[in-house]
Scaffold this motif. Sequence first.
Motif, PDB file in Angstrom:
ATOM      1  N   VAL A  75       0.847  -1.187   0.000  1.00 24.09           N
ATOM      2  CA  VAL A  75       0.000   0.000   0.000  1.00 24.09           C
ATOM      3  C   VAL A  75       0.884   1.239   0.000  1.00 24.09           C
ATOM      4  CG1 VAL A  75      -1.693   1.340   1.343  1.00 24.09           C
ATOM      5  CG2 VAL A  75      -1.891  -1.146   1.216  1.00 24.09           C
ATOM      6  N   LEU A  76       0.548   2.167  -0.878  1.00 26.82           N
ATOM      7  CA  LEU A  76       1.216   3.462  -0.917  1.00 26.82           C
ATOM      8  C   LEU A  76       0.228   4.494  -0.376  1.00 26.82           C
ATOM      9  CD1 LEU A  76       3.405   5.014  -3.600  1.00 26.82           C
ATOM     10  CD2 LEU A  76       1.351   6.250  -2.919  1.00 26.82           C
ATOM     11  N   THR A  77       0.666   5.295   0.600  1.00 26.05           N
ATOM     12  CA  THR A  77      -0.171   6.362   1.144  1.00 26.05           C
ATOM     13  C   THR A  77       0.384   7.687   0.646  1.00 26.05           C
ATOM     14  OG1 THR A  77      -0.565   5.031   3.123  1.00 26.05           O
ATOM     15  CG2 THR A  77      -1.129   7.366   3.261  1.00 26.05           C
ATOM     16  N   PHE A  78      -0.470   8.477   0.005  1.00 28.06           N
ATOM     17  CA  PHE A  78      -0.071   9.734  -0.608  1.00 28.06           C
ATOM     18  C   PHE A  78      -0.818  10.907   0.016  1.00 28.06           C
ATOM     19  CE2 PHE A  78      -1.525  12.966  -3.682  1.00 28.06           C
ATOM     20  CZ  PHE A  78      -0.328  13.608  -3.910  1.00 28.06           C
ATOM     21  N   SER A  79      -0.085  11.991   0.207  1.00 31.54           N
ATOM     22  CA  SER A  79      -0.683  13.257   0.612  1.00 31.54           C
ATOM     23  C   SER A  79       0.054  14.358  -0.129  1.00 31.54           C
ATOM     24  CB  SER A  79      -0.561  13.441   2.129  1.00 31.54           C
ATOM     25  OG  SER A  79      -1.271  14.591   2.533  1.00 31.54           O
ATOM     26  N   GLY A  80      -0.691  15.314  -0.662  1.00 34.28           N
ATOM     27  CA  GLY A  80      -0.067  16.382  -1.430  1.00 34.28           C
ATOM     28  C   GLY A  80      -0.609  17.750  -1.077  1.00 34.28           C
ATOM     29  N   ALA A  81       0.275  18.719  -1.084  1.00 33.18           N
ATOM     30  CA  ALA A  81      -0.085  20.121  -0.901  1.00 33.18           C
ATOM     31  C   ALA A  81       0.137  20.790  -2.256  1.00 33.18           C
ATOM     32  CB  ALA A  81       0.773  20.759   0.188  1.00 33.18           C
ATOM     33  N   LYS A  82      -0.929  20.872  -3.041  1.00 38.85           N
ATOM     34  CA  LYS A  82      -0.918  21.422  -4.406  1.00 38.85           C
ATOM     35  C   LYS A  82      -0.035  20.650  -5.372  1.00 38.85           C
ATOM     36  CE  LYS A  82      -2.901  25.821  -4.735  1.00 38.85           C
ATOM     37  NZ  LYS A  82      -2.800  27.208  -5.017  1.00 38.85           N
ATOM     38  N   ARG A  83       0.343  19.437  -5.028  1.00 35.60           N
ATOM     39  CA  ARG A  83       1.124  18.591  -5.928  1.00 35.60           C
ATOM     40  C   ARG A  83       0.426  17.243  -6.028  1.00 35.60           C
ATOM     41  NH1 ARG A  83       2.765  20.830  -9.377  1.00 35.60           N
ATOM     42  NH2 ARG A  83       3.685  18.924 -10.107  1.00 35.60           N
ATOM     43  N   PRO A  84       0.396  16.671  -7.223  1.00 38.94           N
ATOM     44  CA  PRO A  84      -0.227  15.364  -7.405  1.00 38.94           C
ATOM     45  C   PRO A  84       0.782  14.221  -7.322  1.00 38.94           C
ATOM     46  CG  PRO A  84       0.248  16.308  -9.534  1.00 38.94           C
ATOM     47  CD  PRO A  84       0.714  17.311  -8.505  1.00 38.94           C
TER      48      PRO A  84
ATOM     49  N   GLN B 162      -2.690   7.930 -14.400  1.00 40.11           N
ATOM     50  CA  GLN B 162      -3.758   8.398 -13.520  1.00 40.11           C
ATOM     51  C   GLN B 162      -3.142   9.468 -12.624  1.00 40.11           C
ATOM     52  OE1 GLN B 162      -5.102   5.558 -10.599  1.00 40.11           O
ATOM     53  NE2 GLN B 162      -6.472   7.023  -9.646  1.00 40.11           N
ATOM     54  N   GLU B 163      -3.807  10.591 -12.493  1.00 35.72           N
ATOM     55  CA  GLU B 163      -3.340  11.670 -11.623  1.00 35.72           C
ATOM     56  C   GLU B 163      -4.135  11.626 -10.328  1.00 35.72           C
ATOM     57  OE1 GLU B 163      -2.826  16.528 -11.593  1.00 35.72           O
ATOM     58  OE2 GLU B 163      -3.580  15.543 -13.381  1.00 35.72           O
ATOM     59  N   VAL B 164      -3.421  11.481  -9.213  1.00 34.43           N
ATOM     60  CA  VAL B 164      -4.041  11.502  -7.898  1.00 34.43           C
ATOM     61  C   VAL B 164      -3.762  12.887  -7.327  1.00 34.43           C
ATOM     62  CG1 VAL B 164      -4.143  10.422  -5.626  1.00 34.43           C
ATOM     63  CG2 VAL B 164      -3.574   9.026  -7.639  1.00 34.43           C
ATOM     64  N   LYS B 165      -4.802  13.680  -7.197  1.00 29.03           N
ATOM     65  CA  LYS B 165      -4.624  15.074  -6.793  1.00 29.03           C
ATOM     66  C   LYS B 165      -4.391  15.193  -5.294  1.00 29.03           C
ATOM     67  CE  LYS B 165      -7.072  16.903 -10.660  1.00 29.03           C
ATOM     68  NZ  LYS B 165      -6.873  18.108 -11.331  1.00 29.03           N
TER      69      LYS B 165
ATOM     70  N   ASP C  33     -10.199  24.432  10.303  1.00 32.24           N
ATOM     71  CA  ASP C  33     -10.324  23.072   9.787  1.00 32.24           C
ATOM     72  C   ASP C  33      -9.430  22.762   8.599  1.00 32.24           C
ATOM     73  OD1 ASP C  33     -12.878  24.174  10.705  1.00 32.24           O
ATOM     74  OD2 ASP C  33     -13.488  24.085   8.630  1.00 32.24           O
ATOM     75  N   LYS C  34      -8.425  23.572   8.359  1.00 33.28           N
ATOM     76  CA  LYS C  34      -7.498  23.252   7.263  1.00 33.28           C
ATOM     77  C   LYS C  34      -6.867  21.892   7.559  1.00 33.28           C
ATOM     78  CE  LYS C  34      -3.244  24.786   5.076  1.00 33.28           C
ATOM     79  NZ  LYS C  34      -2.169  25.764   5.120  1.00 33.28           N
ATOM     80  N   LYS C  35      -7.136  20.935   6.680  1.00 36.74           N
ATOM     81  CA  LYS C  35      -6.615  19.585   6.895  1.00 36.74           C
ATOM     82  C   LYS C  35      -6.002  19.072   5.608  1.00 36.74           C
ATOM     83  CE  LYS C  35      -9.803  18.219  10.456  1.00 36.74           C
ATOM     84  NZ  LYS C  35     -11.176  17.960  10.671  1.00 36.74           N
ATOM     85  N   PHE C  36      -4.916  18.350   5.766  1.00 35.00           N
ATOM     86  CA  PHE C  36      -4.334  17.641   4.636  1.00 35.00           C
ATOM     87  C   PHE C  36      -4.903  16.236   4.671  1.00 35.00           C
ATOM     88  CE2 PHE C  36      -1.288  21.003   5.464  1.00 35.00           C
ATOM     89  CZ  PHE C  36      -1.102  21.512   4.193  1.00 35.00           C
ATOM     90  N   THR C  37      -5.387  15.787   3.533  1.00 31.57           N
ATOM     91  CA  THR C  37      -5.984  14.462   3.451  1.00 31.57           C
ATOM     92  C   THR C  37      -4.954  13.478   2.898  1.00 31.57           C
ATOM     93  OG1 THR C  37      -6.827  14.959   1.253  1.00 31.57           O
ATOM     94  CG2 THR C  37      -8.302  15.392   3.119  1.00 31.57           C
ATOM     95  N   PHE C  38      -5.330  12.216   2.871  1.00 31.36           N
ATOM     96  CA  PHE C  38      -4.441  11.197   2.308  1.00 31.36           C
ATOM     97  C   PHE C  38      -5.270  10.228   1.485  1.00 31.36           C
ATOM     98  CE2 PHE C  38      -5.947   9.357   6.235  1.00 31.36           C
ATOM     99  CZ  PHE C  38      -6.121   8.020   5.950  1.00 31.36           C
ATOM    100  N   GLN C  39      -4.577   9.556   0.588  1.00 32.14           N
ATOM    101  CA  GLN C  39      -5.204   8.522  -0.220  1.00 32.14           C
ATOM    102  C   GLN C  39      -4.309   7.295  -0.196  1.00 32.14           C
ATOM    103  OE1 GLN C  39      -6.924   9.947  -4.005  1.00 32.14           O
ATOM    104  NE2 GLN C  39      -6.265  11.969  -3.316  1.00 32.14           N
ATOM    105  N   GLU C  40      -4.919   6.150  -0.017  1.00 34.94           N
ATOM    106  CA  GLU C  40      -4.172   4.896  -0.038  1.00 34.94           C
ATOM    107  C   GLU C  40      -4.388   4.231  -1.387  1.00 34.94           C
ATOM    108  OE1 GLU C  40      -5.528   2.772   3.459  1.00 34.94           O
ATOM    109  OE2 GLU C  40      -3.897   3.627   4.635  1.00 34.94           O
ATOM    110  N   ILE C  41      -3.296   3.757  -1.956  1.00 35.28           N
ATOM    111  CA  ILE C  41      -3.341   3.129  -3.273  1.00 35.28           C
ATOM    112  C   ILE C  41      -2.716   1.748  -3.168  1.00 35.28           C
ATOM    113  CG2 ILE C  41      -2.500   3.297  -5.652  1.00 35.28           C
ATOM    114  CD1 ILE C  41      -2.348   6.411  -4.980  1.00 35.28           C
TER     115      ILE C  41
END
Length: 171
Positions: free
Chosen positions: A63-72, A82-85, A99-107
């Motif tokens: 599993v790759l966990t990604f988080s980006g601040a204006k970068r994909p 595929q672009e993961v924003k 409530d400014k939060k950085f989210t994450f996506q698992e791939i």
Amino acid sequence: QSFKVDRKTLINQIVNEEQETQPHLILKKLDEKIMKILKQKEITTSNHSMDVALCKIDFENKVLTFSGAKRPLYVVQNDKLQEVKGNNYTVGEYYDCPDKKFTFQEIEMMQNQTFYLSSDGFADQFGISTQKKFLRKRFKSLLERISNKNMPAQAKSLELEMQSWQGEMAQ
């Protein structure tokens, strides 16, 4: 007044000293530290924010966990990109909202995938013959075309493409 923030040192501090390994929480802590260092309390024309993309790779569970601040994150599999924003705000950028939060996506990591993180530097380069930027669309297409090569060959392809694009133009 010019500020220089060593983000590498701050990220190492967050990961090594504070033992944070989740990309979205690293970005949150980095955001807080940079805003504190710069004493940034409002949006101004001299905003010292930065775009950042982070990944955590769990090889055992694939599993790759990604988080980006204006970068994909770009994922290429079978010559299709595929672009993961990431989130639509940067690290160190002030928002008057708690409530400014950085989210994450698992791939799920699969065979024949290639993952790419990049700055905006490649896409922002001007071409000698066009006097226009390389742009993200062209960059993503290039990643698709070279993704079936090994990593050293991909690096060489990127280098040659940029040399051809820029020509002798100083940037």
